[in-house]
Structures are given as C-alpha cells and as structure tokens.
Motif scaffolding. Sequence first.
Motif, PDB file in Angstrom:
ATOM      1  N   ALA A 206       1.082  -1.113  -0.235  1.00  0.00           N
ATOM      2  CA  ALA A 206       0.126  -0.028   0.150  1.00  0.00           C
ATOM      3  C   ALA A 206       0.760   1.500   0.009  1.00  0.00           C
ATOM      4  N   VAL A 207       2.347   0.972   0.899  1.00  0.00           N
ATOM      5  CA  VAL A 207       2.923   2.550  -0.139  1.00  0.00           C
ATOM      6  C   VAL A 207       4.042   2.590  -0.351  1.00  0.00           C
ATOM      7  N   PRO A 208       4.444   3.361  -1.195  1.00  0.00           N
ATOM      8  CA  PRO A 208       5.576   3.440  -1.927  1.00  0.00           C
ATOM      9  C   PRO A 208       6.808   3.663  -1.139  1.00  0.00           C
ATOM     10  N   ALA A 209       7.117   2.908  -0.400  1.00  0.00           N
ATOM     11  CA  ALA A 209       8.547   3.430   0.368  1.00  0.00           C
ATOM     12  C   ALA A 209       9.591   2.846  -0.119  1.00  0.00           C
ATOM     13  N   ASP A 210      10.984   3.884   0.041  1.00  0.00           N
ATOM     14  CA  ASP A 210      12.125   3.528  -0.565  1.00  0.00           C
ATOM     15  C   ASP A 210      13.179   1.884   0.496  1.00  0.00           C
ATOM     16  N   TYR A 211      12.399   1.788   1.903  1.00  0.00           N
ATOM     17  CA  TYR A 211      12.849   1.261   2.313  1.00  0.00           C
ATOM     18  C   TYR A 211      11.800   0.874   3.591  1.00  0.00           C
ATOM     19  N   PHE A 212      11.669  -0.623   4.015  1.00  0.00           N
ATOM     20  CA  PHE A 212      10.800  -1.614   4.477  1.00  0.00           C
ATOM     21  C   PHE A 212      12.161  -2.262   5.535  1.00  0.00           C
ATOM     22  N   ASP A 245      22.122   0.258  11.487  1.00  0.00           N
ATOM     23  CA  ASP A 245      23.563   0.474  10.365  1.00  0.00           C
ATOM     24  C   ASP A 245      23.578  -0.071   9.456  1.00  0.00           C
ATOM     25  N   GLY A 246      23.307  -1.583   8.719  1.00  0.00           N
ATOM     26  CA  GLY A 246      22.805  -1.261   7.296  1.00  0.00           C
ATOM     27  C   GLY A 246      21.916  -0.991   7.338  1.00  0.00           C
ATOM     28  N   PHE A 247      20.913  -0.653   7.696  1.00  0.00           N
ATOM     29  CA  PHE A 247      19.567   1.033   7.025  1.00  0.00           C
ATOM     30  C   PHE A 247      20.249   1.830   6.020  1.00  0.00           C
ATOM     31  N   ILE A 248      21.907   2.324   7.561  1.00  0.00           N
ATOM     32  CA  ILE A 248      22.370   3.916   6.860  1.00  0.00           C
ATOM     33  C   ILE A 248      23.191   3.538   6.306  1.00  0.00           C
ATOM     34  N   THR A 249      23.694   2.267   5.922  1.00  0.00           N
ATOM     35  CA  THR A 249      25.203   2.129   4.996  1.00  0.00           C
ATOM     36  C   THR A 249      24.128   2.636   3.780  1.00  0.00           C
ATOM     37  N   ASP A 250      22.759   1.136   3.786  1.00  0.00           N
ATOM     38  CA  ASP A 250      21.705   1.807   2.211  1.00  0.00           C
ATOM     39  C   ASP A 250      21.105   2.923   1.699  1.00  0.00           C
ATOM     40  N   VAL A 251      21.235   3.347   2.886  1.00  0.00           N
ATOM     41  CA  VAL A 251      20.786   5.085   2.957  1.00  0.00           C
ATOM     42  C   VAL A 251      22.066   5.847   2.221  1.00  0.00           C
ATOM     43  N   LEU A 252      23.215   5.560   3.029  1.00  0.00           N
ATOM     44  CA  LEU A 252      24.550   6.365   2.408  1.00  0.00           C
ATOM     45  C   LEU A 252      25.027   5.929   0.658  1.00  0.00           C
ATOM     46  N   ALA A 253      24.697   4.699   0.324  1.00  0.00           N
ATOM     47  CA  ALA A 253      24.913   4.173  -0.623  1.00  0.00           C
ATOM     48  C   ALA A 253      24.598   5.378  -2.343  1.00  0.00           C
TER      49      ALA A 253
END
Length: 253
Positions: A206-212, A245-253
Amino acid sequence: MACTIAITGKGGTGKTTIAGLIVTGLVAAGRTPVLAVDADPNSCLDEVLGVSARATVGSVREEARERSSSGALSGMARTEWLGLRIAESLVEAEGFDLIAMGRPEGPGCYCYANNVLRDVLARLAVNYPFTVIDNEAGLENLSRRIVRSVDLLVLTGDPSRRGLETVRRLYDLAVEMKISYKKLAIIINRLRNDAVPPDFNILRAAVPADYFLALPENADVAALAERGEGMAALPRANPVAAMMDGFITDVLA
Ligand SMILES: Nc1ncnc2c1ncn2[C@@H]1O[C@H](COP(=O)(O)OP(=O)(O)OP(=O)(O)O)[C@@H](O)[C@H]1O
Ligand SMILES: [Mg+2]
C-alpha cells in the motif's frame, strides 16, 4: 550536500530510539559532524544520545520576548543576543552536536516562533553534512514546515494491526498535506520473536516506501533506556544496532 533525516510516526514506537541509533550510526560511519535536533518538547533525545540539553530554542526565544517587552533588548541587540544564546544552547559532543527546539508556543505570534525555529535550523544545518530530527508523534511538526526540505522521512510504527494501519494513515496524511521528502523509510519496531506480522506485506503493497525495516524487540535496548543510558553504549553487533547500521549503509549508498 547537507542531508536532512526526519523521524516521526506513532507515539511510543521508538522514534527517539531510532533517531539516536541513526545519529550514533552516522558517527560510527564517520559522517560527522551530525546535527541532532530534538523537535519534540516532551522528548529526551539528549538522554538517548548520552548528553544533557539545558536551554531550548523555544525558551531562549521566550526570554528574548520578555526582555524586549521590558525594554531591555531591541533591534539589532535583540537579534545578536538571540543568536548568541542559541549558539550557547547547542550541546557539543563527540561527532555530533545537539539542539533542542522546545515549545514554539507562548504569547505572541505563533508564526514568529515558527520562523525563529526555522531560521535557527536553516542557519545551523549548513555546517553539518547530516541533520537528524526527532519529531513528536504525528505530522504536526512537519506540517509547520520548520525544516525547508526533508531528504529522508522515516515513519515508525509497531507491529500490531492497528499500528500498521496508523503508519498507512500517516503516509496518506503526509501525501494529503503535501509534505515533501525525497525518500521514505518505514520502520516497524519491537517485533516479538522476530516474527514479521502478516499485515506487514499489505502495508508494503500500500505504501511506496524506498526502505522497509522490521526491528526486533531487544532486551539490551530496553535495559539501556531503563538505566537512562545513551545508545552509544549499545554494541554495534546488537541485532537492532546492526540492522540500523545496515539501513544507514543503504541510505548512504
Ligand atoms: N527495539 C526495541 N526493543 C526494546 N525496547 C525498545 C525498542 N525500541 C524502543 N524501545 C523502548 O521503547 C520505549 C519507547 O521508545 P521511544 O521513546 O524511542 O519511542 P518514541 O516513539 O520516541 O516515544 P514518544 O512518542 O513518547 O516520543 C523506550 O523505553 C525504548 O527504550
Ligand atoms: Mg520520542
């Protein structure tokens, strides 16, 4: 370029904890200095970050207003005094600085209070590659537009059916209110036994989010909060810290 990360969501679902973990994660990744902004008057991002904030932008503004009305401050002197006191209220720590916004309310023009908060943030944020804002529950802060642009909006919720439904409603509301952001992350926090709830996939559709992200309930996170200790004390190997930390790595990529 300066990147603004704003965290909001349902009450009590870990917004402040997650904001703290994003700040400590960015510091651990060397993306310093980070500007941490406590934009929830009832919150304690300072405790989660292991520091102590005394004055807030709101309390300094209020003091300036009182001094102006008693004739003790006017014109340029007032602007300079305000700038100086706000700079003093910035808490400096290893890898990050913290500013607490406090309450914008109080007598006088509400728009003026918002403008002070907005200007202070805009002026401060240029000095930091990352600004992380912990908001109160709901979209009130973001609708007041105290930040000009949000690069990453993080919406938090709990794994209950109602919790997931609240996240969906918040998303719909954000669209309705035309809250602008470049990327969206949904973080469902405090999963029991690592079990992803069945409605999580309905939310994803339902929600088009970039990260879940679905974070587990973790005894060490709860224990640190019970002792009033900061998230920096959480080992990076802790499952919640490692996922963040994994999420932050993805965001920074
Ligand atoms: N993954 C987790 N495991 C265990 N406890 C957690 C977890 N995440 C958050 N908590 C605990 O849940 C409580 C609420 O978290 P927090 O204060 O971060 O929520 P909040 O959304 O900021 O709340 P509020 O709406 O009041 O600002 C805190 O005691 C915190 O330590
Ligand atoms: Mg909070």
